[in-house]
Scaffold this motif. Structure first.
Motif, PDB file in Angstrom:
ATOM      1  N   ALA A 105       0.856  -1.329  -0.431  1.00 38.72           N
ATOM      2  CA  ALA A 105       0.228   0.205  -0.072  1.00 38.72           C
ATOM      3  C   ALA A 105       0.673   1.444   0.455  1.00 38.72           C
ATOM      4  CB  ALA A 105      -0.833   0.181   0.996  1.00 38.72           C
ATOM      5  N   GLU A 106       2.656   1.459   0.591  1.00 40.69           N
ATOM      6  CA  GLU A 106       3.323   2.538   0.973  1.00 40.69           C
ATOM      7  C   GLU A 106       3.702   1.890  -0.657  1.00 40.69           C
ATOM      8  OE1 GLU A 106       5.501   1.485   4.062  1.00 40.69           O
ATOM      9  OE2 GLU A 106       3.337   2.263   5.110  1.00 40.69           O
ATOM     10  N   LYS A 107       3.583   1.689  -1.434  1.00 41.16           N
ATOM     11  CA  LYS A 107       4.508   1.079  -2.720  1.00 41.16           C
ATOM     12  C   LYS A 107       3.844   1.179  -3.554  1.00 41.16           C
ATOM     13  CE  LYS A 107       6.510  -2.743  -2.267  1.00 41.16           C
ATOM     14  NZ  LYS A 107       7.516  -3.800  -2.121  1.00 41.16           N
ATOM     15  N   TYR A 108       2.493   1.100  -4.102  1.00 43.74           N
ATOM     16  CA  TYR A 108       2.125   1.374  -5.290  1.00 43.74           C
ATOM     17  C   TYR A 108       1.155   1.672  -5.484  1.00 43.74           C
ATOM     18  CZ  TYR A 108       5.411  -2.708  -6.243  1.00 43.74           C
ATOM     19  OH  TYR A 108       6.471  -3.145  -6.370  1.00 43.74           O
ATOM     20  N   ASN A 109       0.084   2.352  -6.278  1.00 40.93           N
ATOM     21  CA  ASN A 109      -0.774   3.296  -5.912  1.00 40.93           C
ATOM     22  C   ASN A 109      -2.432   2.189  -6.262  1.00 40.93           C
ATOM     23  OD1 ASN A 109      -1.687   2.070  -8.653  1.00 40.93           O
ATOM     24  ND2 ASN A 109      -0.758   4.194  -9.365  1.00 40.93           N
ATOM     25  N   VAL A 110      -3.477   2.382  -6.264  1.00 44.03           N
ATOM     26  CA  VAL A 110      -4.862   1.598  -5.741  1.00 44.03           C
ATOM     27  C   VAL A 110      -4.817   0.900  -7.292  1.00 44.03           C
ATOM     28  CG1 VAL A 110      -6.819   1.258  -5.343  1.00 44.03           C
ATOM     29  CG2 VAL A 110      -5.705   2.692  -4.572  1.00 44.03           C
ATOM     30  N   ASN A 167      -2.264  -4.903   3.616  1.00 49.38           N
ATOM     31  CA  ASN A 167      -2.308  -4.859   2.144  1.00 49.38           C
ATOM     32  C   ASN A 167      -3.828  -5.408   1.180  1.00 49.38           C
ATOM     33  OD1 ASN A 167       0.251  -4.372   1.521  1.00 49.38           O
ATOM     34  ND2 ASN A 167       0.607  -7.033   2.267  1.00 49.38           N
ATOM     35  N   VAL A 168      -4.757  -4.733   2.203  1.00 51.50           N
ATOM     36  CA  VAL A 168      -6.272  -5.179   1.822  1.00 51.50           C
ATOM     37  C   VAL A 168      -6.824  -4.668   0.172  1.00 51.50           C
ATOM     38  CG1 VAL A 168      -8.568  -4.368   2.158  1.00 51.50           C
ATOM     39  CG2 VAL A 168      -7.124  -4.235   4.104  1.00 51.50           C
ATOM     40  N   ILE A 169      -5.924  -3.975  -0.651  1.00 47.13           N
ATOM     41  CA  ILE A 169      -6.232  -4.300  -1.616  1.00 47.13           C
ATOM     42  C   ILE A 169      -6.122  -5.017  -2.381  1.00 47.13           C
ATOM     43  CG2 ILE A 169      -6.530  -2.475  -3.492  1.00 47.13           C
ATOM     44  CD1 ILE A 169      -6.349  -0.126  -1.485  1.00 47.13           C
ATOM     45  N   LEU A 170      -4.692  -5.583  -2.177  1.00 48.03           N
ATOM     46  CA  LEU A 170      -4.115  -6.336  -3.010  1.00 48.03           C
ATOM     47  C   LEU A 170      -4.872  -7.636  -3.008  1.00 48.03           C
ATOM     48  CD1 LEU A 170      -1.238  -6.753  -4.379  1.00 48.03           C
ATOM     49  CD2 LEU A 170      -0.297  -7.930  -2.334  1.00 48.03           C
TER      50      LEU A 170
END
Length: 147
Positions: free
Chosen positions: A35-40, A130-133
């Motif tokens: 979440a800190e490295k990549y956008n949604v 990493n909820v989105i991932l």
């Protein structure tokens, strides 16, 4: 005035990143979460693609395993029916009862070992960070299973 000369190396970051392979950019070690490295959008894409591939492979391997187990059971039944093998049902029943007793014994404590608990805690922390991932992976996995 006879002073000491300091020499500095200048690093051009644009050139440095052009020379790095794409996989090092994606899989570079980082102390932070994705979440800190990549956008949604990137997180959803990475999670979705890996989830779809995992689901698709899981589906194919699952079908193969089910076919192998079912076929083996079918062949054993034919061999038993035709007399090639004899099953000692008393021994089977005794072993099943022994296995049931062991399962009851292990489940009666209802405590997890410290190793399992620490691994579960690590997984939960990863999922929270990493909820989105994870959501993309779950969606991709379901799509892969359906295709």
């Amino acid at each position: 005035a006879g002073g000491k000369e300091d020499k500095f190396n200048v690093l051009d970051l644009a050139e440095y990143t052009k020379n790095r392979p794409w996989w090092r950019k994606v899989f570079a070690p980082s102390s932070g979460s994705s979440a800190e490295k990549y956008n949604v959008a990137t997180q959803l894409l990475i999670g979705g693609v890996t989830g779809w591939c995992t689901g698709f492979i899981f589906q194919k391997v699952g079908k193969l395993a089910a076919t192998a187990v079912g076929g083996g059971f079918f062949i054993l039944q034919i061999a038993n029916h035709t007399g090639y093998i004899k099953v000692d049902w008393k021994m089977v029943e005794r072993d099943v009862n022994k296995a049931k007793q062991q399962l009851k014994f292990h489940s009666s404590g209802n405590k997890m070992s410290p190793e399992v608990k620490s691994k579960m805690d690590e997984v939960i922390v990863f999922l929270k960070k990493n909820v989105i991932l994870t959501g993309g992976f779950a969606g991709g996995f379901l799509l892969g299973m359906a295709s």
